[in-house]
Enzyme design. Structure first.
Site, mmCIF file in Angstrom:
data_model
loop_
_atom_site.group_PDB
_atom_site.id
_atom_site.type_symbol
_atom_site.label_atom_id
_atom_site.label_comp_id
_atom_site.label_asym_id
_atom_site.label_seq_id
_atom_site.Cartn_x
_atom_site.Cartn_y
_atom_site.Cartn_z
ATOM 1 N N GLU A 170 35.332 46.003 43.786
ATOM 2 C CA GLU A 170 36.045 45.429 42.785
ATOM 3 C C GLU A 170 37.273 46.373 42.470
ATOM 4 O O GLU A 170 37.707 46.931 42.812
ATOM 5 C CB GLU A 170 34.991 45.552 41.698
ATOM 6 N N ASN B 233 38.524 38.038 42.168
ATOM 7 C CA ASN B 233 39.994 39.530 41.759
ATOM 8 C C ASN B 233 40.118 39.549 43.001
ATOM 9 O O ASN B 233 40.749 40.983 42.682
ATOM 10 C CB ASN B 233 38.558 39.530 40.373
ATOM 11 N N HIS C 56 38.291 40.566 45.690
ATOM 12 C CA HIS C 56 37.104 42.036 45.835
ATOM 13 C C HIS C 56 37.523 42.194 47.840
ATOM 14 O O HIS C 56 37.044 39.960 47.860
ATOM 15 C CB HIS C 56 36.250 42.344 44.740
HETATM 16 C C1 GLP Z 1 30.168 38.461 47.022
HETATM 17 C C2 GLP Z 1 30.019 39.100 48.448
HETATM 18 C C3 GLP Z 1 31.636 39.004 48.973
HETATM 19 C C4 GLP Z 1 32.067 37.398 48.816
HETATM 20 C C5 GLP Z 1 32.161 37.191 47.848
HETATM 21 C C6 GLP Z 1 32.781 35.615 47.644
HETATM 22 O O1 GLP Z 1 30.725 38.670 46.332
HETATM 23 N N1 GLP Z 1 29.336 39.971 47.777
HETATM 24 O O2 GLP Z 1 31.568 39.819 50.191
HETATM 25 O O3 GLP Z 1 33.342 37.907 49.962
HETATM 26 O O4 GLP Z 1 31.454 36.747 47.612
HETATM 27 O O5 GLP Z 1 32.219 34.969 48.219
HETATM 28 P P1 GLP Z 1 31.975 32.856 48.349
HETATM 29 O O6 GLP Z 1 32.479 32.927 50.026
HETATM 30 O O7 GLP Z 1 31.187 32.554 47.986
HETATM 31 O O8 GLP Z 1 33.101 32.319 47.907
#
Ligand code: GLP
Length: 241
Positions: A142, A135, A137
Site C-alpha cells: 500500500e 491507489n 498498490h
Molecule cells: C488486489 C490484489 C492485487 C491486485 C489488485 C487489483 O488488491 N492484492 O494483487 O492487483 O487487487 O485487482 P483487480 O485486477 O481486480 O483490479
C-alpha cells in the site's frame, strides 16, 4: 519499459498467457510469480486453454503468489489459495507442492514471512505477473512513506478493502490484514508483466508509469526495473500517448 496497448481484453489475455507459456516452454523448471484479482482471470483461462491443447506443461514449474489474506484459510472461497486452485492450479499439471502462497493462517506471521522470503531467495522468479490497485498498490504494498523490501504482513487500507469488498458478501468479512511480497522481492524478478484494464485505472496507470518514483505510488517503483512489460487495454491506456 515496454508498453503494449490492446483493443480487446481477449487480445491482452492471449498475449500475457503466451508470455508465460513461452517462458515455461523455454525453461520447463521456470519460476512464475502469480497474482490474483479480476484482471488475471482471463489470462489464466487462456493458459488453461493452451494447456488443454497440449501446448505447455507445468510439471517442472514452480509458482509463488504475491499475497494472501490473513485469517482466512485455503478452504475459504475468498482466499487467494482457493482462487488459484479454482482458476489455474486444478486445471493444469503442476504438482501442488510446487505452488506457493503465503500462509495467512500461520500462527506466527513474522516466521511465515521469513519462510516465504527464504523460498523466494532459493528460487528467484523468472516472470512475475502483476495487477494494479486503484491507489497504485502492487501485491498488497500500500502507499506509504516507507515500503518494505521483503515479504511482510500489512494492514489493508480502507480503499483497498472497499475495492475488494465486491468479492465478499459484506464489508465486515473483508480481512483487515494480508501478507504480501515486498516491492523489493517483486523487483527481483527477472521480468515483470504488469496487466491493467479498465477506464477506472487510466489515471493511476499514467501516474505509476510516467509520474515521479515515489512510495506513495508503489507501482511507480517499477520504473526502476530493467525488464517490465506493461499490457493495457484501450481504456486503461487512454491517458498515455
Ligand atoms: C488486489 C490484489 C492485487 C491486485 C489488485 C487489483 O488488491 N492484492 O494483487 O492487483 O487487487 O485487482 P483487480 O485486477 O481486480 O483490479
Amino acid at each position: 519499459m515496454e508498453i503494449i496497448k490492446f483493443d480487446t481484453q481477449q487480445e491482452l489475455d492471449a498475449y500475457a498467457a503466451e508470455l508465460f507459456i513461452n517462458t515455461v516452454n523455454e525453461k520447463p523448471n521456470a519460476v512464475l510469480g502469480l497474482a490474483t484479482g479480476s484482471t488475471p482471470i482471463g489470462i489464466y483461462d487462456k493458459i488453461v486453454e493452451r494447456f488443454n491443447e497440449n501446448k505447455v506443461s507445468f510439471k517442472e514449474a514452480t509458482t509463488f503468489n504475491l499475497d494472501e489474506y490473513v485469517g482466512i484459510g485455503p478452504e475459504n472461497d475468498q482466499s487467494y489459495a482457493y482462487y488459484m486452485n479454482k482458476h489455474l492450479f486444478s486445471h493444469i499439471d503442476i504438482p501442488a507442492p510446487q505452488t506457493h502462497l503465503p500462509n495467512g493462517m500461520a500462527d506466527d506471521l513474522q516466521e511465515e514471512t521469513t519462510r516465504y522470503d527464504a523460498m523466494l531467495a532459493a528460487q528467484p522468479v523468472d516472470v512475475q505477473l502483476l495487477g494494479l490497485g486503484h491507489n497504485g498498490h502492487i501485491g498488497f504494498n500500500e502507499p506509504d512513506v516507507n515500503l518494505s523490501g521483503g515479504t511482510h504482513a500489512v494492514k489493508l487500507k480502507e480503499e483497498t478493502r472497499e475495492a475488494n469488498a465486491r468479492f465478499f458478501s459484506s464489508m465486515d468479512e473483508v480481512p483487515n490484514y494480508a501478507i504480501t511480497m515486498g516491492v523489493g522481492s517483486i523487483l527481483k524478478a527477472n521480468t515483470i508483466v504488469l496487466a491493467v484494464r479498465g477506464a477506472d485505472k487510466a489515471e493511476i496507470v499514467k501516474e505509476a508509469l510516467t509520474g515521479p518514483i515515489t512510495t506513495s505510488v508503489p507501482a511507480s517503483l517499477l520504473q526502476t526495473h530493467a525488464r517490465v512489460i506493461v499490457l493495457l487495454d484501450r481504456e486503461a491506456g487512454r491517458m498515455l500517448d
